[in-house]
Design a protein around this motif. Structure first.
Motif, short mmCIF file in Angstrom:
data_model
loop_
_atom_site.label_atom_id
_atom_site.label_comp_id
_atom_site.label_asym_id
_atom_site.label_seq_id
_atom_site.Cartn_x
_atom_site.Cartn_y
_atom_site.Cartn_z
N THR A 1 0.85 -1.27 -0.05
CA THR A 1 0.23 0.00 0.18
C THR A 1 0.81 1.06 0.10
N LYS B 1 3.92 3.94 -1.11
CA LYS B 1 4.41 4.65 -2.12
C LYS B 1 5.36 3.67 -2.93
N SER C 1 -2.37 -3.45 5.13
CA SER C 1 -3.34 -3.29 5.95
C SER C 1 -4.66 -3.05 5.12
N LYS C 2 -4.59 -2.63 3.85
CA LYS C 2 -5.78 -2.82 3.08
C LYS C 2 -5.57 -3.30 1.53
N GLY D 1 14.38 -3.03 0.66
CA GLY D 1 14.87 -1.65 0.21
C GLY D 1 14.42 -0.82 1.62
N THR D 2 14.27 -1.30 2.52
CA THR D 2 13.62 -0.84 3.52
C THR D 2 14.86 0.17 4.38
N MET E 1 17.97 1.76 -4.90
CA MET E 1 18.20 0.61 -6.01
C MET E 1 18.24 1.29 -7.33
N1 LIG Z 1 16.08 1.45 -1.41
C1 LIG Z 1 15.21 2.13 -2.39
O1 LIG Z 1 15.74 2.55 -3.38
C2 LIG Z 1 13.99 2.97 -1.69
C3 LIG Z 1 13.41 4.02 -2.47
C4 LIG Z 1 12.44 4.61 -1.80
C5 LIG Z 1 11.89 4.11 -0.48
N2 LIG Z 1 12.97 3.55 0.33
C6 LIG Z 1 12.50 2.92 1.74
O2 LIG Z 1 11.42 1.86 1.56
C7 LIG Z 1 10.67 2.07 2.64
C8 LIG Z 1 9.21 2.48 2.27
O3 LIG Z 1 9.17 3.41 1.52
P1 LIG Z 1 7.71 4.41 0.96
O4 LIG Z 1 7.87 5.67 0.61
O5 LIG Z 1 7.02 3.07 0.39
O6 LIG Z 1 6.89 4.27 2.47
P2 LIG Z 1 5.30 4.41 2.70
O7 LIG Z 1 4.70 5.21 1.60
O8 LIG Z 1 5.25 4.88 4.15
O9 LIG Z 1 4.77 2.80 2.81
C9 LIG Z 1 5.16 1.88 4.05
C10 LIG Z 1 4.61 0.55 3.63
O10 LIG Z 1 4.97 -0.16 4.63
C11 LIG Z 1 3.90 -0.71 5.27
N3 LIG Z 1 4.38 -0.83 6.80
C12 LIG Z 1 4.60 0.16 7.79
N4 LIG Z 1 4.70 -0.48 8.77
C13 LIG Z 1 4.97 -1.57 8.80
C14 LIG Z 1 4.76 -2.59 9.70
N5 LIG Z 1 5.21 -2.44 10.76
N6 LIG Z 1 4.49 -4.19 9.16
C15 LIG Z 1 4.39 -4.23 7.92
N7 LIG Z 1 4.18 -3.28 6.88
C16 LIG Z 1 4.54 -1.82 7.38
C17 LIG Z 1 2.95 0.47 4.96
O11 LIG Z 1 1.48 -0.58 5.40
P3 LIG Z 1 0.29 0.11 5.58
O12 LIG Z 1 0.34 1.26 5.21
O13 LIG Z 1 -0.77 -1.12 4.65
O14 LIG Z 1 0.02 -0.22 7.08
C18 LIG Z 1 3.08 0.72 3.72
O15 LIG Z 1 2.47 -0.24 2.71
C19 LIG Z 1 11.18 3.07 3.48
O16 LIG Z 1 12.00 2.58 4.48
C20 LIG Z 1 11.96 4.00 2.59
O17 LIG Z 1 12.92 4.60 2.88
C21 LIG Z 1 13.97 2.65 -0.15
#
Ligand SMILES: NC(=O)c1ccc[n+]([C@@H]2O[C@H](COP(=O)([O-])OP(=O)(O)OC[C@H]3O[C@@H](n4cnc5c(N)ncnc54)[C@H](OP(=O)(O)O)[C@@H]3O)[C@@H](O)[C@H]2O)c1
Length: 242
Positions: A13, A15, A38-39, A91-92, A118
């Motif tokens: 869900t 970004k 979650s959804k 990528g977390t 990445m």
């Molecule tokens: N390595 C790379 O290239 C790269 C690029 C961009 C981002 N990132 C990293 O990737 C991560 C996610 O980025 P984003 O921008 O997609 O963040 P985001 O929009 O906040 O999305 C986070 C996702 O993780 C889920 N989540 C949060 N806490 C959780 C938990 N305790 N257990 C299971 N699922 C959980 C959320 O689920 P719900 O909303 O459904 O609860 C949501 O789907 C971040 O750490 C960011 O820094 C890495």
């Protein structure tokens, strides 16, 4: 026709989850098999809110996991990955204390690819940082800008670049300064200055697809790899190693 890779997506869900889902729609390589979120997004064969609702039988059918969530989420996924010996792309970012050591421990049992960024361009910028060793007497500064919803500050990428820079120039550099502005996908800048000249190395992500493409490329590759912890260096040097 080759069998499609069954993908388990953690954080669908989010970004980055949206970016991955867009790329695997109508994919000839990936089957959107299982999401944990979650959804339910409606894009996967199976959708669960919690990992503990999922049977071992279902876990075993996943060919590769992709995780873009939060460190605490990834730590819940790791035991599943370890038990079922399924490869994982993560990528977390934003790990604290010894959280990342759990990723390292799990990679002794199965293949794990982790990268704070990445994108191919950012990896190339990291290679350019190595050349700064020739001007190690310059002053250096690191700066990053991301969207206002980004949780970790400085970004995982900035932490990686900071380590790269200190290694290249052989001295301590101040940690990156992070700004949280609007919807910026990610800008990372390294400035090097002497009394007479200044250099700027900058990477600007123009969308999130670039990160999602990297994750899927890594997923295609990791399904054939033995247990171990892999990085962008491994992915970007595949051809040269062959
Ligand atoms: N390595 C790379 O290239 C790269 C690029 C961009 C981002 N990132 C990293 O990737 C991560 C996610 O980025 P984003 O921008 O997609 O963040 P985001 O929009 O906040 O999305 C986070 C996702 O993780 C889920 N989540 C949060 N806490 C959780 C938990 N305790 N257990 C299971 N699922 C959980 C959320 O689920 P719900 O909303 O459904 O609860 C949501 O789907 C971040 O750490 C960011 O820094 C890495």
């Amino acid at each position: 026709m080759a069998k499609k890779i069954k993908l388990g997506l953690f954080g669908s869900t989010g970004k980055m989850g949206v970016a991955i889902r867009q790329l695997i729609k109508n994919s000839s390589e990936f089957n959107a098999f299982l999401e944990v979120c979650s959804k339910p997004t409606g894009d996967f064969d199976l959708s669960y809110i919690n990992l503990d609702e999922i049977s071992q039988q279902t876990f075993k059918q996943v060919d590769v996991w992709i995780d873009f969530s939060r460190p605490e989420g990834l730590l819940e996924l790791l035991p599943i990955v370890q038990q079922t010996k399924k490869p994982l792309i993560s990528g977390t970012t934003g790990f604290e204390n010894n959280q990342f050591s759990k990723v390292e421990a799990c990679s002794k049992k199965t293949a794990i690819f982790w990268a704070s960024n990445m994108s191919v361009g950012l990896w190339t910028l990291r290679q350019a940082i190595k050349t700064l060793s020739t001007i190690s007497h310059f002053d250096f500064a690191l700066e990053e800008i991301h969207h206002t919803q980004k949780k970790d500050n400085p970004s995982g990428t900035a932490v990686t670049l900071h380590k790269d820079l200190e290694k290249a120039v052989g001295k301590k550099i101040a940690p990156a300064v992070g700004h949280r502005l609007g919807g910026v996908f990610g800008i990372h800048t390294i400035t090097a200055a002497s009394q007479s000249e200044m250099i700027k190395l900058e990477h600007n992500a123009l969308n999130r697809t670039v990160f999602a493409e990297g994750a899927l490329k890594a997923a295609l590759w990791i399904v054939k790899q033995p247990a171990g912890l892999y990085s962008m260096d491994d992915l970007m040097t595949i051809k040269r190693k062959k």
